[in-house]
Motif scaffolding. Structure first.
Motif, PDB file in Angstrom:
ATOM      1  N   LEU A   1      -6.530   1.871  -1.445  1.00 35.30           N
ATOM      2  CA  LEU A   1      -6.842   2.927  -3.017  1.00 35.30           C
ATOM      3  C   LEU A   1      -7.984   2.981  -3.599  1.00 35.30           C
ATOM      4  O   LEU A   1      -8.063   2.958  -4.468  1.00 35.30           O
ATOM      5  CB  LEU A   1      -5.569   1.120  -3.505  1.00 35.30           C
ATOM      6  CG  LEU A   1      -3.892   1.708  -3.003  1.00 35.30           C
ATOM      7  CD1 LEU A   1      -3.712   2.860  -3.842  1.00 35.30           C
ATOM      8  CD2 LEU A   1      -4.030   1.399  -1.869  1.00 35.30           C
TER       9      LEU A   1
ATOM     10  N   PRO B   1       0.936  -1.311   0.155  1.00 40.17           N
ATOM     11  CA  PRO B   1      -0.076  -0.215  -0.207  1.00 40.17           C
ATOM     12  C   PRO B   1       0.772   1.179   0.036  1.00 40.17           C
ATOM     13  O   PRO B   1       0.530   2.216  -0.990  1.00 40.17           O
ATOM     14  CB  PRO B   1      -0.882   0.287   1.210  1.00 40.17           C
ATOM     15  CG  PRO B   1      -0.703  -1.506   1.548  1.00 40.17           C
ATOM     16  CD  PRO B   1       0.123  -1.711   1.288  1.00 40.17           C
TER      17      PRO B   1
ATOM     18  N   PHE C   1      -6.560  -2.586  -2.322  1.00 37.29           N
ATOM     19  CA  PHE C   1      -6.472  -2.643  -0.519  1.00 37.29           C
ATOM     20  C   PHE C   1      -7.186  -1.332  -0.548  1.00 37.29           C
ATOM     21  O   PHE C   1      -7.738  -0.219  -1.232  1.00 37.29           O
ATOM     22  CB  PHE C   1      -4.949  -2.236  -0.983  1.00 37.29           C
ATOM     23  CG  PHE C   1      -3.927  -3.059  -0.202  1.00 37.29           C
ATOM     24  CD1 PHE C   1      -4.017  -3.821   0.504  1.00 37.29           C
ATOM     25  CD2 PHE C   1      -2.784  -2.649  -1.839  1.00 37.29           C
ATOM     26  CE1 PHE C   1      -2.795  -4.859   0.551  1.00 37.29           C
ATOM     27  CE2 PHE C   1      -1.872  -3.756  -1.191  1.00 37.29           C
ATOM     28  CZ  PHE C   1      -1.526  -4.493  -0.678  1.00 37.29           C
TER      29      PHE C   1
END
Length: 356
Positions: A261, A237, A258
């Motif tokens: 995101l 990440p 993720f």
């Protein structure tokens, strides 16, 4: 030149006012491109040794001396003169003193010294305990200063951003990489996991140094699993976010991505520095060294991020790196398609036969 050599002799004069004036007048000749730089090698580098001693002088003199040392230590021969344990302990004493006004300048000296492989011996050096740390290891204290001391959190005169470059140079060497990728007893944490959180810090100096640290560590393929372990370091990440922009992605693109995101705000900005962005993409390329690594990157949907990066950032070198990364990611998929076709050949009526 003879006059400058005579002036350098006053660096160890008994009169502090004379020492002060001598240091001030010699500062212009500390630049590595100065035609008179050779004066620092005079009499077996005696002027450099005088500068070392001046760090313990009155604050105004010490300030001039550390500035001079930052400049002259860019020279490899001078660095070797400065690498003795007594001087290192003196510099560490300044850096770890929460009220010292020369901490950041001393970190700049370390930036230059860290270019020498011998510098990694600081990993074995111990210093007195400080209230901001639970360890006597100097490297642990430097890490604590970097993490807790950002934005003047420990020393109002220092932010310790330059330590990012110190750590980056240390990770060029195996012993340095081993420290950052080994859980430390005093806090039960991988040191690298404390650093990756700064990939989006407002200090470009920190971001640049941390990007180099990550890339250097990614050269060690055996550590990739730990780097990408989401219960461990969880690096991805922190690499993805600086590369991601505000573009809308469809549900298929976001499936498996993720959480941090997904659905980024309209004002989300990519990393503004091109060098840092290229370094992050190079780290992702290194993480593709194993099939497991490529699988994990694909499952966490790195491709949509790289696709949008390629479309929205007009830099040929960066786009070439994005292309290289994508080629590595699709390689296994292409192989799997061939294997499936071999295992399950098409029916005769579905087969396409090319005739010359």
């Amino acid at each position: 030149m003879s006059e400058l050599k005579e002036l350098a002799g006053f660096l160890h004069d008994q009169n502090p006012q004379v020492r002060m004036l001598a240091t001030q007048h010699l500062l212009p000749y500390t630049a590595r491109n100065s035609p008179q730089f050779d004066i620092w090698f005079n009499n077996n580098c005696e002027p450099v040794k005088d500068l070392k001693a001046l760090l313990k002088d009155k604050p105004q003199i010490a300030s001039q001396a550390i500035t001079a040392l930052v400049n002259v230590s860019q020279n490899a021969s001078v660095r070797r003169v400065l690498m003795d344990e007594e001087f290192l302990n003196l510099v560490f004493g300044i850096i770890t003193n929460p009220v010292h006004g020369l901490a950041d300048l001393s970190c700049m000296v370390l930036c230059n010294l860290a270019k020498e492989e011998d510098f990694v011996r600081i990993l074995d050096m111990k210093v007195p305990l400080r209230e901001f740390s639970l360890s006597r290891n100097i490297i642990d204290q430097l890490m604590d200063l970097f993490v807790k001391g950002t934005n003047h959190g420990i020393n109002k005169y220092a932010n310790f951003d330059f330590l990012a470059n110190v750590f980056a140079d240390m990770t060029r060497f195996e012993k340095g990489r081993k420290y950052f990728t080994t859980i430390q007893e005093y806090d039960n944490v991988y040191p690298v996991s404390k650093l990756i959180v700064f990939t989006e810090h407002n200090s470009m100096l920190r971001r640049t140094g941390v990007s180099a640290i990550i890339k250097n560590i990614c050269f060690d393929a055996p550590f990739h699993k730990t780097l990408m372990d989401e219960e461990g370091v969880n690096l991805l990440p922190y690499l993805f976010l600086p590369l991601a922009g505000p573009e809308d992605l469809d549900e298929e693109d976001m499936e498996g991505m993720f959480d941090e995101l997904q659905l980024l705000p309209d004002d989300k900005k990519r990393e503004p520095d091109m060098f840092i962005m290229k370094t992050h993409v190079e780290s992702l390329i290194l993480l593709c060294a194993t099939h497991e690594g490529r699988e994990h990157l694909r499952s966490r949907k790195v491709y949509p991020i790289i696709r949008e990066l390629h479309l929205h950032v007009e830099d040929e070198d960066l786009q070439a790196l994005c292309d290289q990364l994508v080629q590595l990611l699709v390689r296994d998929e292409a192989t799997e398609e061939v294997e499936k076709a071999t295992e399950n050949p098409p029916d005769e009526e579905d087969a396409i036969i090319e005739v010359d």
